[in-house]
Design a protein around this motif. Structure first.
Motif: not given
Ligand code: SAH
Length: 379
Positions: A1, A5-6, A8-9
């Protein structure tokens, strides 16, 4: 990832009143919202409507919902008032919406955006690091938003001068008392809003050839950030004419305004709605066109691509240095630039951003002076 991406988790956190969501970019992250505990007992009863403007991603509204003292938006016909979450940070809004699926209405906004005399209960937890002027503005706007029989609940930490603001509450309300104390937090209940000043609290000042106006609590409200001043000296503004430019984390919009004045087509984004409103206002009073969006890093930017990205990334949200947001800025810049496009970034000299620029086709330190460095990187 990837880092982006991380970033936006969303992460789920279980509290006694139910599960909430938090994410990077939220004030205080990775800790859950600190002010929420002190509201737990006070809001578990009482059936009046509630506006949760505490910036806790819905954790405070959830207390009232879990106790059944207010109704969810989806159950509008039931007894009791409704709960609403009013939130100015896009990162926190995204979390509040997830927390409140099937629960309270969640709306982007600031206390002075509420209609006058429309609310029965308002809950606030002003962030001390945004400054006293912002705290004052939130107290005064909440007073205006309450109906004549309404109550304001304010959580303040003793380190942010809780007592001083408790005294100010006595000037805005008929009665006020401290009803909870917990680990340095104090919860005041103020009743009977008095008539008073109704103005949105714009702060006016001059910088870089513009007359600017800014809402209190926006980064560097009332002065040009010294890092941004250095970046402004180094950016080759004439090269921006006709190009697509993004101001990432625009604050009151100074970089975007300068790019627009140089003839660029400019988009500006910020997580903080007060910054977004300030940038829009400054574009309109300066007669310049800016597309300003409320965005958690690149969340409001889908397909568009840019030739230049300018930024002075935040390295703390609340207290303490945290690099998750600036790293997400750099990764987002790489995603959003056209091939050959350039990122211009200013940072405190000691922040280790060069590492994030390693995979770029070119990068250099344009200057390192006055405690800052300006970095340029080509995609
Ligand atoms: N460019 C402005 C502001 C720089 S301060 C100037 O030069 O004065 C950094 C800005 O980033 C702040 O306005 C802050 O609200 C914004 N910011 C913080 N976290 C963000 C996020 N997750 N997404 C977008 N903007 C963010």
């Amino acid at each position: 990832m990837t880092v982006l991406q991380s970033y936006h988790e969303l992460e789920r956190v279980q509290l006694p009143q139910g599960a909430i969501y938090i994410k990077p970019g939220m004030r205080g992250y990775p800790d859950p919202p600190a002010a929420e505990r002190v509201f737990r007992r006070a809001l578990a009863s009482g059936g009046e409507s509630l506006v949760d403007a505490t910036g806790t991603a819905g954790a405070v509204a959830l207390v009232a919902l879990a106790a059944g003292s207010v109704t969810a938006e989806s159950q509008g016909g039931r007894e009791g008032g409704a709960a609403m979450v009013l939130e100015a940070s896009m990162a926190a809004l995204r979390c509040a919406r997830q927390t409140m699926v099937g629960g309270a209405e969640v709306r982007p906004g600031l206390p002075w955006d509420l209609p006058a005399a429309g609310a029965q209960r308002v809950a606030l937890a002003p962030a001390g690091d945004r400054g006293n002027q912002r705290i004052m503005a939130e107290l005064s706007a909440s007073r205006r938003a309450l109906d004549p029989g309404g109550s304001l609940y304010v959580a303040l930490h003793k380190e942010q001068g809780a007592k001083r603001f408790e005294k100010i509450l006595t000037e805005l309300f008929e009665s006020t008392e401290v009803i909870e104390r917990d680990r340095g937090w104090r919860l005041s209940l103020a009743r009977g809003p008095l008539a008073g000043e109704d103005r949105v609290p714009w702060i006016g000042f001059e910088a870089a050839g513009f007359h600017l106006e800014v809402l209190p609590g926006v980064h560097a409200a009332g002065r040009l950030d010294p890092g941004s001043a250095l970046l402004i000296e180094k950016v080759p503004w004439a090269q921006l004419a006709g190009e697509r430019v993004l101001d990432l984390g625009c604050g009151f919009g100074i970089l975007a305004l300068l790019a627009a004045r140089a003839g660029a087509r400019v988009t500006a984004v910020d997580d903080d709605l007060a910054a977004v409103e300030s940038s829009r206002r400054n574009a309109s009073t300066s007669d310049l066109e800016l597309d300003v969006r409320h965005s958690d890093v690149d969340s409001a930017l889908a397909e568009e691509r840019f030739d230049f990205i300018l930024c002075n990334p935040p390295f703390h949200v609340g207290r303490g240095v945290r690099l998750d947001v600036p790293r997400a800025f750099i990764w987002a810049a790489r995603r959003l630039l056209n091939p050959g496009g350039e990122l211009w970034l200013v940072a405190n000299r000691d922040l280790p951003y060069e590492r994030e620029l390693e995979g770029w086709s070119e990068s250099e330190t344009v200057t390192a002076e006055r405690g800052f460095k300006v970095l340029r990187a080509r995609r």
